[in-house]
Design a protein around this motif. Structure first.
Motif: not given
Length: 269
Positions: A107-108, A137-145
């Motif tokens: 998820c971007m 989605v959690a990766h995207a919302l947590a701004r991991h990218g």
């Protein structure tokens, strides 16, 4: 050497922000608007270069969109309840199934989701797919990218502004972006943070899955199947961006009582 250290220390001091959901301070050099704009461009380019399975006539594609819609709706409601709806500014959710043997999903920023058909024989059911999508989605919302890209930009390009990097070194910047968002491989000093990000995404992804009405307990057999599918192929934990399945499963078991508090079944398969 001291000047270099002070330079990077100053960057970290200015750019470190506290994520309102995870509560953790993280290095974020770029605005969400910048990242979402780049993500939208890369997402459309990816879809144009790969075989997208249309929802018309495909139960699998319909399932991906159904799961994605339920999770994004649950997240919107959760963020609104917390008074954090502004954190979802710019999010225009898209859910696509792509024909590929690779067992993967991502998820971007901005809610741009892709699931590969090769993942479905492992997820096997809708609730398990929800665990995966919730995690991504959690990766995207947590701004991991954004965090991983910020780390890489400091290491490789000296922490310059994204617009400057795109104009002066577009290929290198694009490669950093693709790696940060799961479309490439990241090695080096960024690696330890990546494993930490994975476990954080497991936690909040499990909660999002439950909020959407999917049984979070499906996460345990899912990762057992993941372990079986990668038997003899997965690198040792110290050399992987992902935690070992045994570590992940143990952590998920610890999180399950809290996740179940969010779970309200609504007739899922």
């Amino acid at each position: 050497m001291n000047r270099i250290f002070l330079f990077f220390f100053a960057i970290c001091l200015v750019a470190c922000t506290k994520n309102p959901i995870t509560g953790r301070s993280q290095l974020v050099l770029f605005s969400e608007a910048e990242i979402q704009s780049m993500a939208s461009t890369q997402y459309q380019q990816f879809l144009s270069q790969n075989k997208v399975v249309t929802a018309i006539g495909s139960k699998d594609a319909e399932m991906v969109r159904r799961v994605g819609t339920r999770i994004s709706t649950a997240i919107s409601s959760f963020y609104t309840q917390k008074g954090l709806q502004g954190e979802l500014a710019g999010y225009k959710w898209e859910y696509n199934l792509v024909d590929s043997k690779e067992a993967n999903a991502w998820c971007m920023p901005g809610g741009k989701i892709v699931v590969y058909t090769g993942l479905l024989p492992i997820t096997q059911n809708e609730a398990a797919l929800a665990v995966v999508i919730g995690h991504e989605v959690a990766h995207a919302l947590a701004r991991h990218g954004n965090e991983r890209m910020s780390q890489a930009m400091i290491q490789e390009l000296g922490g310059v502004a994204l617009s400057v990097a795109m104009s002066s070194k577009p290929a290198e910047t694009q490669a950093i972006f693709m790696g940060a968002y799961g479309l490439g491989t990241t090695y080096g000093a960024v690696l330890p943070f990546s494993r930490s990000n994975e476990l954080e995404a497991d936690k909040f992804g499990l909660y999002y899955c439950a909020m959407a009405g999917y049984n979070p307990q499906e996460a345990i057999p899912l990762w057992e199947r993941m372990a079986a599918a990668s038997a003899g192929k997965a690198p040792p934990e110290f050399a992987s961006t992902h935690p070992a399945e045994s570590t992940r499963i143990e952590k998920l078991k610890q999180l399950m009582p809290e996740a179940l508090k969010y779970y309200k079944p609504i007739g899922v398969k």
